[in-house]
Design a protein around this motif. Structure first.
Motif, PDB file in Angstrom:
ATOM      1  N   ILE A  13       0.830  -1.199   0.000  1.00 26.79           N
ATOM      2  CA  ILE A  13       0.000   0.000   0.000  1.00 26.79           C
ATOM      3  C   ILE A  13       0.870   1.256   0.000  1.00 26.79           C
ATOM      4  O   ILE A  13       0.617   2.212  -0.738  1.00 26.79           O
ATOM      5  CB  ILE A  13      -0.948   0.000   1.212  1.00 26.79           C
ATOM      6  N   GLY A  14       1.918   1.248   0.804  1.00 19.19           N
ATOM      7  CA  GLY A  14       2.788   2.416   0.904  1.00 19.19           C
ATOM      8  C   GLY A  14       3.374   2.826  -0.425  1.00 19.19           C
ATOM      9  O   GLY A  14       3.465   4.024  -0.735  1.00 19.19           O
ATOM     10  N   PHE A  73       2.799   3.616   7.602  1.00 22.17           N
ATOM     11  CA  PHE A  73       2.336   2.298   7.173  1.00 22.17           C
ATOM     12  C   PHE A  73       3.049   1.159   7.877  1.00 22.17           C
ATOM     13  O   PHE A  73       2.462   0.094   8.059  1.00 22.17           O
ATOM     14  CB  PHE A  73       2.575   2.118   5.664  1.00 22.17           C
ATOM     15  N   SER A 115      -2.102   4.300   9.146  1.00 14.92           N
ATOM     16  CA  SER A 115      -2.662   3.125   8.491  1.00 14.92           C
ATOM     17  C   SER A 115      -3.221   2.176   9.550  1.00 14.92           C
ATOM     18  O   SER A 115      -2.483   1.426  10.172  1.00 14.92           O
ATOM     19  CB  SER A 115      -1.547   2.444   7.686  1.00 14.92           C
ATOM     20  N   SER A 116      -4.543   2.216   9.743  1.00 15.16           N
ATOM     21  CA  SER A 116      -5.175   1.316  10.701  1.00 15.16           C
ATOM     22  C   SER A 116      -6.003   0.283   9.946  1.00 15.16           C
ATOM     23  O   SER A 116      -5.823   0.075   8.750  1.00 15.16           O
ATOM     24  CB  SER A 116      -6.013   2.097  11.718  1.00 15.16           C
ATOM     25  N   THR A 117      -6.920  -0.352  10.620  1.00 14.40           N
ATOM     26  CA  THR A 117      -7.578  -1.524  10.045  1.00 14.40           C
ATOM     27  C   THR A 117      -8.979  -1.720  10.604  1.00 14.40           C
ATOM     28  O   THR A 117      -9.267  -1.351  11.750  1.00 14.40           O
ATOM     29  CB  THR A 117      -6.754  -2.789  10.354  1.00 14.40           C
ATOM     30  N   LYS A 145      -3.084  -2.532  16.572  1.00 15.74           N
ATOM     31  CA  LYS A 145      -3.427  -1.340  15.798  1.00 15.74           C
ATOM     32  C   LYS A 145      -4.300  -0.388  16.608  1.00 15.74           C
ATOM     33  O   LYS A 145      -4.136   0.844  16.546  1.00 15.74           O
ATOM     34  CB  LYS A 145      -4.144  -1.752  14.507  1.00 15.74           C
ATOM     35  N   TYR A 168      -8.606   0.598   7.228  1.00 19.49           N
ATOM     36  CA  TYR A 168      -8.762  -0.117   5.969  1.00 19.49           C
ATOM     37  C   TYR A 168      -9.635  -1.345   6.150  1.00 19.49           C
ATOM     38  O   TYR A 168      -9.530  -2.072   7.145  1.00 19.49           O
ATOM     39  CB  TYR A 168      -7.421  -0.643   5.439  1.00 19.49           C
ATOM     40  N   HIS A 233      -5.370   8.617   1.004  1.00 18.24           N
ATOM     41  CA  HIS A 233      -4.260   9.183   1.775  1.00 18.24           C
ATOM     42  C   HIS A 233      -3.888  10.572   1.279  1.00 18.24           C
ATOM     43  O   HIS A 233      -3.591  11.470   2.074  1.00 18.24           O
ATOM     44  CB  HIS A 233      -3.040   8.256   1.707  1.00 18.24           C
ATOM     45  N   CYS A 251     -12.187   3.093   5.342  1.00 15.86           N
ATOM     46  CA  CYS A 251     -11.813   3.029   3.925  1.00 15.86           C
ATOM     47  C   CYS A 251     -12.349   1.731   3.344  1.00 15.86           C
ATOM     48  O   CYS A 251     -11.750   0.662   3.512  1.00 15.86           O
ATOM     49  CB  CYS A 251     -10.301   3.085   3.759  1.00 15.86           C
TER      50      CYS A 251
END
Length: 344
Positions: A13-14, A73, A115-117, A145, A168, A233, A251
């Motif tokens: 992703i980064g 990230f 960047s979480s989840t 996270k 995410y 982002h 997201c």
């Protein structure tokens, strides 16, 4: 020119975010130990090989570059692995976020995108999931996270830090131009695992659990294309640059697909009817999680372009075929619809 630090910017992703940042004219520095990322995936800016656990090196990088924003990230991200190796996840995900925040504090960096989840929500009772749903993660990955989110929120409450935390849902797909995609051995994400089976990298793929309380008994997830996630982002960065208040945002697309549905689309698009083995559930897997994405659209003005499962599968498969030499070397004319034909 505003300078942005991207931790983990050589990863899946980064690297997509770094490409979009570079194309938008940002001065980018990537800080990555390349344990899972690839040097070749960094298409813009400067790559510094380093680990967030190495605080002395991290401080030196901050002192040299004078960042305005950090996009964070760098993390471990496998749910099954986190169950087996929880301490590693708390060290790499939570402790290293603390290290990063200490650098931000000392060097007066007051903007962070994290960047979480969706794993922070755990086994939700209602779908789609809004950001106000109580966070009750059911695995060490999600807890590591969530603890990082708390660190960011608590530090922001005591300082001038402003943040956008992006939660995410299931990320998949590849850059349609063929320059970037997921690079990992022994993929665990569903679409990547199914493509591995379609390309004969493995003899079969597994369905982990067929007794979930869902219409076909398999888990349901919300899949978001990596290019749309990367755009979120950049939208978040512009929002912070315009002095926007701190936010936590989902997201995803708000559309769930079951494991069986995803496998069916991979088979149809690849033209390969690969074997599928049904087995028991994995620890830490919820039955169904889909996003309510109303808030991110309203706050950031985010407008996804790839909200289609076939587009996600097609770009993923095209990327993997290109890597295998099964597709022509140029993907500059992206093929987002129809069946992919293997070269001979």
């Amino acid at each position: 020119m505003k300078k942005v630090l991207v931790t983990g910017g050589a990863g899946y992703i980064g690297s997509h975010v770094v490409r979009q940042l570079g194309s938008a004219g940002y001065d980018v520095v990537v800080y990555d130990n390349c344990s899972t990322g690839s040097r070749t995936s960094v298409l813009h800016g400067e790559l510094i090989i380093g680990d967030l656990a190495d605080t002395e090196h991290l401080y030196q990088v901050f002192a040299k570059h004078q960042f305005t924003t950090v996009v964070h990230f760098a993390a471990s991200l496998s749910v099954p692995e986190s169950v087996v190796r929880p301490l590693d996840y708390y060290a790499n995900n939570t402790r290293n976020t603390l290290n990063l925040l200490r650098c931000c504090s000392v060097m007066n960096v007051n903007q962070i995108i994290f960047s979480s989840t969706a794993a922070v929500y755990g086994e939700v009772k209602e779908n789609p999931v809004t950001e106000s749903v109580p966070t009750q993660p059911i695995n060490p990955y999600g807890r590591s996270k969530l603890m990082s989110e708390w660190l960011i929120q608590d530090y922001a409450a005591a300082s001038s830090l402003r943040y956008v935390i992006l939660r995410y849902f299931n990320v998949a797909g590849a850059e349609p131009g063929g320059r970037l995609g997921q690079i990992s051995a022994n993929a665990t994400h569903l679409i990547a695992a199914a493509i591995d089976a379609a390309l004969k990298r493995k003899s079969a793929m597994q369905i982990f659990g067929t007794d979930f309380p869902t219409p076909d008994g398999t888990g349901i997830r919300d899949y978001i294309h990596v290019e749309d996630l990367a755009t979120a982002h950049l939208d978040a960065l512009r929002y912070l640059e315009e002095n926007g208040e701190s936010q936590i945002l989902n997201c995803g697309y708000g559309q769930g697909y079951s494991v069986r549905q995803v496998i069916s689309r991979v088979k149809a698009i690849s033209g390969v009817d690969f074997p599928v083995i049904e087995t028991n559930r994995r620890p830490g897997d919820p039955a169904c999680v889909t996003a309510c994405a109303d808030k991110i659209s309203k706050v950031l003005g985010w407008q996804p372009k790839y909200n289609d499962l076939d587009k996600i599968v097609h770009t993923s498969l095209a990327w993997e075929m290109y890597r295998e030499g099964l597709l022509q070397s140029s993907l500059n004319k992206p093929m987002l619809h129809g069946k992919i034909t293997f070269t001979t």
